[in-house]
Design a protein around this motif. Structure first.
Motif, PDB file in Angstrom:
ATOM      1  N   UNK A   1     147.369  70.561  11.539  1.00 63.91           N
ATOM      2  CA  UNK A   1     148.216  70.374  12.716  1.00 63.91           C
ATOM      3  C   UNK A   1     147.462  70.886  13.934  1.00 63.91           C
ATOM      4  N   UNK A   2     148.159  70.936  15.066  1.00 60.68           N
ATOM      5  CA  UNK A   2     147.540  71.413  16.302  1.00 60.68           C
ATOM      6  C   UNK A   2     147.779  72.895  16.540  1.00 60.68           C
ATOM      7  N   UNK A   3     148.231  73.614  15.543  1.00 58.37           N
ATOM      8  CA  UNK A   3     148.669  75.000  15.737  1.00 58.37           C
ATOM      9  C   UNK A   3     147.507  75.943  16.055  1.00 58.37           C
ATOM     10  N   UNK A   4     147.859  77.042  16.733  1.00 53.74           N
ATOM     11  CA  UNK A   4     146.853  78.000  17.190  1.00 53.74           C
ATOM     12  C   UNK A   4     146.233  78.800  16.053  1.00 53.74           C
ATOM     13  N   UNK A   5     146.860  78.819  14.878  1.00 57.11           N
ATOM     14  CA  UNK A   5     146.265  79.578  13.775  1.00 57.11           C
ATOM     15  C   UNK A   5     144.893  79.038  13.406  1.00 57.11           C
ATOM     16  N   UNK A   6     144.635  77.765  13.692  1.00 56.10           N
ATOM     17  CA  UNK A   6     143.314  77.175  13.494  1.00 56.10           C
ATOM     18  C   UNK A   6     142.591  76.908  14.809  1.00 56.10           C
ATOM     19  N   UNK A   7     143.357  76.584  15.857  1.00 54.69           N
ATOM     20  CA  UNK A   7     142.744  76.081  17.091  1.00 54.69           C
ATOM     21  C   UNK A   7     143.196  76.879  18.311  1.00 54.69           C
ATOM     22  N   UNK A   8     142.967  78.194  18.232  1.00 50.33           N
ATOM     23  CA  UNK A   8     143.285  79.036  19.385  1.00 50.33           C
ATOM     24  C   UNK A   8     142.366  78.725  20.558  1.00 50.33           C
ATOM     25  N   UNK A   9     142.886  78.674  21.788  1.00 48.47           N
ATOM     26  CA  UNK A   9     142.092  78.229  22.956  1.00 48.47           C
ATOM     27  C   UNK A   9     141.301  79.331  23.639  1.00 48.47           C
ATOM     28  N   UNK A  10     141.301  80.542  23.075  1.00 46.06           N
ATOM     29  CA  UNK A  10     140.813  81.710  23.821  1.00 46.06           C
ATOM     30  C   UNK A  10     139.340  81.633  24.221  1.00 46.06           C
ATOM     31  N   UNK A  11     138.506  80.920  23.470  1.00 50.19           N
ATOM     32  CA  UNK A  11     137.099  80.755  23.855  1.00 50.19           C
ATOM     33  C   UNK A  11     136.943  79.640  24.889  1.00 50.19           C
ATOM     34  N   UNK A  12     137.451  78.480  24.537  1.00 55.15           N
ATOM     35  CA  UNK A  12     137.203  77.278  25.330  1.00 55.15           C
ATOM     36  C   UNK A  12     137.773  77.381  26.739  1.00 55.15           C
ATOM     37  N   UNK A  13     138.918  78.031  26.863  1.00 53.11           N
ATOM     38  CA  UNK A  13     139.597  78.048  28.163  1.00 53.11           C
ATOM     39  C   UNK A  13     138.878  78.936  29.174  1.00 53.11           C
ATOM     40  N   UNK A  14     137.937  79.753  28.708  1.00 54.85           N
ATOM     41  CA  UNK A  14     137.173  80.590  29.649  1.00 54.85           C
ATOM     42  C   UNK A  14     136.286  79.755  30.558  1.00 54.85           C
TER      43      UNK A  14
END
Length: 566
Positions: A117-130
């Motif tokens: 799925x698109x859930x943050x448990x696999x795809x947290x945005x914390x790196x990319x959004x920087x």
């Protein structure tokens, strides 16, 4: 700071504030619906845009996973209701003082068209959004729900509902992303594994013209044998022990069942990632025209006839994708990866197993990869190499070779060789310690973020494991997203440098269409990532350093060219 509220075409939503890798604030809006719940008469059909709502919709909690089976825990997860949603992450909302629109990156998750799925448990945005981009992560229907394909045109279920979900999500982005500070005229779609194949299908479909402007394919394309499905009404009927052969009656029966019963039946029989067997549920060439028709020609014919979306493309693979086969074998059983060399022959050739021609080609594969020896634990690395080439690299190689002849837009080719120290897939490849390793990962998963989570992850990563060389399938994800099952990255560590480098390449491309616009950047080793040319397939080796090379696997790809006639 109060929870942010954003006005969409459909109504108001309320989000939350999070912290990125550097502890800077960003805004996230979770479970934002883009399509009506695909239930009742909408089950299996093309999606319908979500209806407007009154009041402020709460977008502070993740939406449901689409109805499916959890890939590790093997239990039913998710729901059909409200499963067509997106997560949106933005570093800054529009304000009177700053109306500069940011590049948009739309993520399509993998999972073999059956899981995830698109859930943050696999795809947290914390790196990319920087890197100052707006991120949209798409949920879409899976398995039978997303890829039921019937031959009877009167039923209007030709297939590809899951891909059509993605198209509707991209239309939602065009309508609404400005309200999150994103630029609808600068949208990059990107995905990994089945999500990468989906990105390539979106690249090829006439339904997506103008909906995106760049694309990134990580470890998957429409020419991979596992990325193609088939007409499957009677297949799911057999799984359900439903004896009726009439597609209309099958469809009505499927509509009457609970999603739990359908998912259970879907996984009653093992899926396959062997080249010799077509997968039951995946993208198909639609056999009749409808208003929502997504794909009416074979992918290769679309490429050869120049009908695809001519936008800049990054495409590539990890150096040992085939380690996935060992993991799949442990999770799903031997049959999913094949037991013989005849299983490595693409079903497209329509050879009967046991025939003289089939045995001849199988022996050719055996001699090329194993020097005539049978497969065993003693030559397991050769097995990984075979699977890497046949499941992944050859399809990518053919895609690049055909597309570069039909377009002048840049194609950036890469291979990731970073040998991830905490590769989840590699840690699952040591038989003696498989279950202890998984036990600690499961504990980390269930306790969630925090000190205890990190202790369990450290214990899992201390388990002995096979010494496997190369980058496994999905290792690249850890350098783009922050997953739940990842140890905390230390500031200034080599791993943090690799993460910064990876997201700089990807976001440079999203911003300008050029992953290395500044060759004076020390983070990128002063390298210029050159696109392929008609005469040369140059690639970027994404390893501990960046290095431009000529494509290093030509001999192996030519071997597969000698077997498959395109």
């Amino acid at each position: 700071m109060d929870n942010p509220v954003v006005s969409l075409k459909e109504g108001l939503i309320k989000g939350k504030i999070g912290k990125d890798h550097f502890d800077n604030p960003y805004f996230h809006f979770l479970g934002v619906p883009y399509g009506k719940a695909p239930i009742g008469e909408l089950r299996f059909t093309a999606p319908v845009p979500v209806e407007p709502w009154n009041g402020i919709k709460d977008a502070t909690q993740e939406g449901p996973v689409c109805a499916s089976r959890h890939v590790m825990f093997k239990r039913y997860v998710g729901a059909e209701d409200n499963c067509l949603h997106v997560n949106v992450y933005t570093p800054q909302l529009p304000s009177d003082g700053n109306n500069t629109l940011k590049p948009v990156m739309v993520w399509i998750h993998g999972g073999g068209f059956l899981h995830d799925s698109n859930r943050r448990e696999m795809y947290g945005p914390e790196y990319l959004i920087t890197e100052d981009v707006v991120i949209v992560s798409v949920n879409y229907r899976l398995g039978v729900f997303g890829f039921l394909s019937l031959e009877n045109p009167a039923l209007e279920v030709p297939g590809n509902a899951g891909l059509k979900d993605m198209v509707l999500a991209l239309k939602w982005v065009q309508k609404n992303i400005k309200n999150f500070g994103g630029d609808p005229n600068n949208v990059t779609i990107f995905g990994e594994s089945a999500g990468s194949a989906a990105v390539h299908y979106l690249y090829l479909s006439p339904k997506t013209k103008g909906l995106f402007h760049k694309a990134i394919c990580q470890s998957g394309c429409a020419l991979n044998s596992w990325a193609i499905g088939c007409t499957n009404g009677t297949i799911i009927a057999d799984y359900l022990n439903f004896k009726e052969r009439d597609e209309g009656k099958i469809l009505e029966y499927l509509k009457s069942l609970s999603p739990q019963k359908i998912v259970k039946a879907l996984h009653r029989y093992d899926d396959t990632f062997t080249a010799s067997r077509i997968r039951p549920f995946g993208p198909v060439v639609e056999k009749y025209v409808t208003d929502s028709a997504f794909l009416m020609e074979e992918p290769l014919e679309i490429i050869k006839s120049r009908k695809f979306n001519k936008v800049p493309l990054i495409i590539g693979n990890n150096s040992r994708e085939g380690i996935l086969a060992e993991v799949a074998k442990k999770v799903f059983g031997e049959n999913i990866v094949g037991c013989s060399f005849e299983d490595e022959i693409y079903f497209y050739l329509k050879l009967e197993k046991g025939s003289e021609e089939s045995k001849r080609i199988a022996n050719k594969i055996k001699n090329f990869y194993f020097n005539g020896e049978d497969r065993s634990e003693n030559n397991i690395e050769k097995f990984y190499l075979l699977k890497t080439d046949n499941m992944f690299l050859h399809g990518t190689f053919k895609t690049v070779n055909y597309q570069k002849e039909q377009t002048e837009v840049p194609i950036y080719f890469y291979e990731m060789t970073l040998d991830h120290p905490f590769s989840l897939f590699k840690s699952m490849c040591t038989p003696k310690f498989f279950y202890p390793t998984m036990f600690f990962y499961f504990l980390a998963y269930f306790v969630g973020p925090g000190r205890l989570n990190q202790i369990f992850l450290r214990l899992a990563n201390l388990m002995p494991r096979k010494t496997l060389t190369g980058a496994s399938h999905a290792d690249d994800l850890s350098y783009i997203f922050k997953p739940l099952l990842a140890e905390k990255v230390r500031y200034g560590s080599d791993e943090e440098i690799y993460i910064k480098r990876f997201i700089k390449l990807w976001t440079n491309f999203a911003k300008s269409g050029n992953p290395t616009p500044n060759t004076n950047d020390p983070l990128l080793n002063y390298v210029e990532w050159r696109p392929v040319t008609k005469d040369q397939n140059c690639i970027l080796d994404i390893g501990t350093r960046l290095e431009m090379k000529n494509y290093p696997h030509v001999e192996r790809m030519q071997f597969w060219d000698s077997i498959y006639s395109y």
